[in-house]
Design an enzyme around this catalytic site. Structure first.
Site, PDB file in Angstrom:
ATOM      1  NE  ARG A  14      34.602  23.778  22.396  1.00 45.98           N
ATOM      2  CZ  ARG A  14      34.003  22.487  21.986  1.00 45.98           C
ATOM      3  NH1 ARG A  14      32.371  22.617  21.918  1.00 45.98           N
ATOM      4  NH2 ARG A  14      34.535  21.461  22.154  1.00 45.98           N
ATOM      5  CB  SER A  41      28.869  23.130  20.064  1.00 45.89           C
ATOM      6  OG  SER A  41      28.529  21.741  19.905  1.00 45.89           O
ATOM      7  CD  GLU A  62      21.892  28.182  11.610  1.00 44.39           C
ATOM      8  OE1 GLU A  62      21.043  28.046  10.474  1.00 44.39           O
ATOM      9  OE2 GLU A  62      22.260  27.130  11.933  1.00 44.39           O
ATOM     10  CG  PHE A  87      26.021  26.706  10.940  1.00 46.04           C
ATOM     11  CD1 PHE A  87      26.198  26.547   9.383  1.00 46.04           C
ATOM     12  CD2 PHE A  87      26.378  25.916  11.577  1.00 46.04           C
ATOM     13  CE1 PHE A  87      26.695  24.922   9.057  1.00 46.04           C
ATOM     14  CE2 PHE A  87      26.966  24.522  11.601  1.00 46.04           C
ATOM     15  CZ  PHE A  87      26.983  24.353  10.018  1.00 46.04           C
ATOM     16  CG  HIS A 113      32.970  24.549  16.748  1.00 50.24           C
ATOM     17  ND1 HIS A 113      32.824  24.728  17.925  1.00 50.24           N
ATOM     18  CD2 HIS A 113      32.814  23.321  16.808  1.00 50.24           C
ATOM     19  CE1 HIS A 113      32.375  23.795  18.685  1.00 50.24           C
ATOM     20  NE2 HIS A 113      32.434  22.893  17.880  1.00 50.24           N
ATOM     21  CG  ASP A 121      32.174  18.227  12.337  1.00 49.48           C
ATOM     22  OD1 ASP A 121      31.924  17.175  12.242  1.00 49.48           O
ATOM     23  OD2 ASP A 121      31.653  19.085  13.135  1.00 49.48           O
ATOM     24  NE  ARG A 171      35.071  19.863  18.183  1.00 50.33           N
ATOM     25  CZ  ARG A 171      35.796  18.586  17.667  1.00 50.33           C
ATOM     26  NH1 ARG A 171      36.589  18.672  17.018  1.00 50.33           N
ATOM     27  NH2 ARG A 171      35.392  17.634  18.198  1.00 50.33           N
TER      28      ARG A 171
END
Lengths: 318, 280
Positions: A14, A41, A62, A87, A113, A121, A171
């Site tokens: 990322r 992020s 989104e 998302f 991610h 998560d 990530r």
């Protein structure tokens, strides 16, 4: 040949995206960045600091972000819509389908991610179906780079390409082993090693795992032809066919469900053009869970030993 | 243009809608008939646009239809205002046509800038296009039309929030408030409550148009709405229409949302609507 791929340092893919998007902002005033409350992020801080007037935080919405990005292309903007992969795909599939893919809009969907390596998560956030969903959409290009340097190069490459693109990265900090100033050509596979016994096709975080596996296999006298397949769609079918014609077997490795991803894409080519024994290293039709990235890759059997095992299994079937 | 002349165009648009839907034996006559005045006012009196059609539309006003199912009205207006030949209206909903059942860019029909049909996406796209205009320092206006039933989709309210947040004061959205949706009256299917208060609370400049099938009222209200732009807020017109307006047995009846007339019904309907510009 694999010896050249030394692990210089660990970096997150990322951040490769974040570096490239800031560069693109400086080079092209049409570049616009959108996010849905995940600027940090997505490593957008540099872009935001330098080009605040071309940054739109859409809040946690989104669907609206995807529609806004589609609308921005009318008038010639080049929008990069960013969020977590979960998302930015499943949650907004119909919006992407109608407003972007079917409408042929020049939107770049940039997703961080992705996969199990999101880690703690857990399964709500660990999407393992996104490559499948995105590659099913007509007009959509799907790119899954393997490390920081390649993510940076791929981000710059998709900016030069007209049409909708799904760019998938992640990530965790992982080995950064490809060249800093590489040319990234969408739709072109990269041969990391040439071998005689088996073709190993990998994407994303699984490419370095495959390098590790190929080294272990080489020490046992097994010669692996390793392909970094950073573009899942359009797939470099010729690279697959040429290699499998030589080796007579193929293994795929991906951080994705076994359904719908790189393995399926390669299997379709093999079945149609050059039937050969094949094994897939992927998550076997289950959701993930909380844990550290390394622990999850081990538990869900997408780790180096799993690739080694799959190669031995496919060789036994030749 | 004289209001009387605009009304004549609307009359022809209504004939086109009925003949297209009848010809295809499928489509959505109710909402299309109810918005004929809006479309005619927009394309003949209000919008600044140029031909030939250009996708980017820089230096001109843009229009987005979010409730794509009423596209028979839009197709008729686009053809009658010179975007494509009127004869092409006969291909509506048929194989190999540019006039798809719901609007699309995929067939390159001039006038259309995004696909719509799956509801609730058009306002987001319009906000994006309005942002693009701001980025290009293009002071033209983005118009959009939405069904009231469509407002059940949550994405509209995400878009409404963002339009106010980003201060999209170059956007004029219109809600076709005909108070019916496929399954019946909106208060029975999904009550929208006080729509005026909702948009006001979301930070919009709200304009009422109680006579959405009165050509003079529609034209004047759209022109007035233009004077509300550039003041820091997006503008919404809540336009009260009657579904199926112009045909006595269709007016106000939700059952005409998506049903084509048969031969006898078409004849009865056309007898009520004068042919003014020549049928296609």
């Amino acid at each position: 040949m694999l010896d050249q791929y030394q692990m210089y340092e660990k970096k997150d893919t990322r951040s490769g995206f974040g570096a490239a998007i800031a560069e693109l902002g400086a080079e092209n005033e049409k570049v616009i960045v959108l996010t849905a409350d995940l600027a940090g992020s997505l490593k957008l801080n540099d872009f935001i600091a330098r080009f605040p007037d071309r940054f739109y935080d859409c809040g946690i919405a989104e669907a609206n972000m995807v529609g806004i990005a589609a609308g921005m292309t009318i008038g010639g903007m080049l929008p990069f819509a960013t969020s977590f992969a979960n998302f930015l795909t499943g949650r907004v599939y119909d919006q992407i389908r109608q407003s972007i893919a079917y409408s042929g809009k020049n939107v770049k969907l940039c997703a961080s991610h992705a996969g199990l390596t999101l880690g703690e998560d857990g399964a709500t956030h660990q999407i393992l179906e996104d490559i499948g969903m995105m590659r099913m959409l007509p007009n959509m290009t799907v790119v899954v780079p393997c490390d920081y340097n390649q993510t940076r190069a791929a981000t710059r490459a998709i900016a030069r390409t007209e049409g909708p693109v799904y760019l998938r990265f992640g990530r965790p900090k992982v080995p950064n082993f490809t060249k800093p100033d590489q040319a990234f050509v969408i739709g072109k596979a990269e041969f990391l090693s040439h071998g005689e016994d088996v073709t190993l096709v990998a994407c994303g975080h699984m490419v370095y795992k495959s390098i590790e596996a190929a080294r272990l296999l080489a020490s046992e006298g097994i010669s692996v032809e390793l392909i970094n397949m950073a573009t899942i769609k359009p797939l470099d079918e010729k690279a697959v066919i040429d290699s499998v014609s030589k080796t007579g077997s193929v293994v795929t490795a991906e951080e994705h469900q076994i359904n719908g991803g790189l393995g399926d894409a390669v299997a379709a080519v093999i079945a149609r053009e050059h039937p050969a024994p094949m094994e897939m290293v992927a998550v076997h039709d289950r959701f993930g869970e909380s844990g550290k990235p390394d622990e999850l890759m081990r538990k869900y059997h997408i780790d180096t030993p799993d690739i080694v095992r799959a190669v031995k299994k496919v060789l036994a079937r030749k | 243009m004289e209001i009387r002349e605009l009304e004549k165009i609307a009359s022809q648009v209504r004939r086109d809608i009925l003949r297209m839907v009848h010809g295809a034996q499928s489509g959505h006559p109710g909402g299309a008939l109810g918005t004929a005045e809006y479309f005619v006012a927009l394309y003949w009196e209000v919008m600044n646009y140029s031909l030939p059609f250009d996708m980017d539309g820089i230096g001109e006003d843009l229009f987005f239809l979010s409730n794509g199912h009423i596209c028979a009205a839009w197709y008729s207006v686009l053809a009658r205002s010179g975007f494509f030949p009127t004869e092409e209206l006969a291909t509506f909903r048929r194989l190999n046509s540019r006039l798809q059942g719901h609007p699309t860019t995929a067939e390159h029909l001039p006038g259309i800038r995004v696909a719509s049909g799956s509801l609730g996406q058009g306002l987001s796209v319009a906000v994006g296009a309005a942002i693009s205009k701001k980025q290009n320092k293009d002071r033209h206006i983005v118009y959009s039309l939405h069904g009231d039933g469509e407002l059940d989709e949550g994405q509209n309210w995400e878009a409404a929030m963002s339009a106010a947040h980003f201060k999209m004061d170059n956007l004029i959205a219109t809600i076709d408030y005909n108070r019916v949706q496929i399954d019946g009256p909106i208060e029975k299917v999904m009550d929208l409550g006080d729509l005026w208060a909702k948009f006001h609370a979301f930070g919009w400049d709200v304009i009422s148009l109680p006579e959405g099938n009165n050509m003079e009222a529609v034209t004047e209200t759209l022109k007035e709405a233009k004077t509300h732009t550039g003041k820091g807020k997006p503008v919404v017109i809540i336009m009260q229409t009657e579904m199926g307006f112009g045909v006595d047995f269709m007016t106000g009846d939700y059952r005409w949302h998506g049903v084509p007339p048969d031969d006898e019904q078409l004849a009865r309907a056309l007898a009520q609507i004068p042919e003014t510009l020549g049928d296609y």
